[in-house]
Write a protein that holds these residues in place. Structure first.
Motif, PDB file in Angstrom:
ATOM      1  N   CYS A 147       0.838  -1.197   0.000  1.00 57.64           N
ATOM      2  CA  CYS A 147       0.000   0.000   0.000  1.00 57.64           C
ATOM      3  C   CYS A 147       0.879   1.255   0.000  1.00 57.64           C
ATOM      4  O   CYS A 147       1.756   1.414   0.851  1.00 57.64           O
ATOM      5  N   ALA A 148       0.582   2.133  -0.924  1.00 57.94           N
ATOM      6  CA  ALA A 148       1.370   3.364  -1.041  1.00 57.94           C
ATOM      7  C   ALA A 148       1.222   4.279   0.173  1.00 57.94           C
ATOM      8  O   ALA A 148       2.111   5.084   0.441  1.00 57.94           O
ATOM      9  N   MET A 173       6.528   5.180  -3.008  1.00 58.15           N
ATOM     10  CA  MET A 173       5.717   4.775  -4.157  1.00 58.15           C
ATOM     11  C   MET A 173       4.828   5.901  -4.676  1.00 58.15           C
ATOM     12  O   MET A 173       4.411   5.875  -5.832  1.00 58.15           O
ATOM     13  N   MET A 174       4.527   6.861  -3.821  1.00 57.69           N
ATOM     14  CA  MET A 174       3.524   7.875  -4.150  1.00 57.69           C
ATOM     15  C   MET A 174       3.803   8.659  -5.438  1.00 57.69           C
ATOM     16  O   MET A 174       2.890   8.818  -6.242  1.00 57.69           O
ATOM     17  N   ALA A 189       1.039   7.989 -12.570  1.00 58.05           N
ATOM     18  CA  ALA A 189       0.246   7.021 -13.334  1.00 58.05           C
ATOM     19  C   ALA A 189      -1.218   7.449 -13.397  1.00 58.05           C
ATOM     20  O   ALA A 189      -1.838   7.396 -14.471  1.00 58.05           O
ATOM     21  N   TYR A 190      -1.769   7.877 -12.269  1.00 62.48           N
ATOM     22  CA  TYR A 190      -3.172   8.310 -12.265  1.00 62.48           C
ATOM     23  C   TYR A 190      -3.366   9.548 -13.127  1.00 62.48           C
ATOM     24  O   TYR A 190      -4.369   9.668 -13.832  1.00 62.48           O
ATOM     25  N   PRO A 225       1.837   1.660 -11.030  1.00 57.98           N
ATOM     26  CA  PRO A 225       2.962   0.904 -10.474  1.00 57.98           C
ATOM     27  C   PRO A 225       2.753   0.488  -9.011  1.00 57.98           C
ATOM     28  O   PRO A 225       3.436   0.944  -8.102  1.00 57.98           O
ATOM     29  N   MET A 226       1.793  -0.393  -8.832  1.00 56.41           N
ATOM     30  CA  MET A 226       1.501  -0.896  -7.493  1.00 56.41           C
ATOM     31  C   MET A 226       1.216  -2.393  -7.614  1.00 56.41           C
ATOM     32  O   MET A 226       0.420  -2.793  -8.464  1.00 56.41           O
TER      33      MET A 226
END
Length: 104
Positions: free
Chosen positions: A14-15, A21-22, A28-29, A75-76
């Protein structure tokens, strides 16, 4: 073709708990609209239930491949389940046609 998608991830992936990761996830979003145009994917809705680490998506795409490329651009690490669905009126039309054929 419509796809109802369920995306789940674990707390470890989980970011919210992995701030490194954020930036990639935000990027990406932000790119989903442009990627949708490139892949001919229309996003109808994208909802999250953050406490359960699950998202629900309804999108329209020409193929499962295009739908997959669209969502795997995030990317998760997560499990993504694609279910082809159709509008109720299409299902009812198919049922009426099947009934009419059975009555012949």
């Amino acid at each position: 073709m419509l796809f109802h998608v369920t995306m789940t991830h674990t707390e470890d992936n989980c970011a919210v708990y992995r701030p490194e990761m954020m930036p990639g996830i935000f990027q990406a979003y932000e790119n989903l609209e442009a990627l949708g145009k490139e892949l001919n994917v229309t996003l109808h809705y994208f909802t999250w239930c953050a406490p359960d680490h699950v998202a629900f998506v309804l999108l329209e795409a020409d193929s499962l491949s295009a739908a997959s490329r669209y969502l795997f651009s995030i990317p998760m690490r997560q499990k993504i389940t694609f279910v082809p669905v159709e509008h109720l009126h299409d299902t009812l039309a198919m049922a009426r046609a099947a009934r009419a054929q059975a009555e012949r």
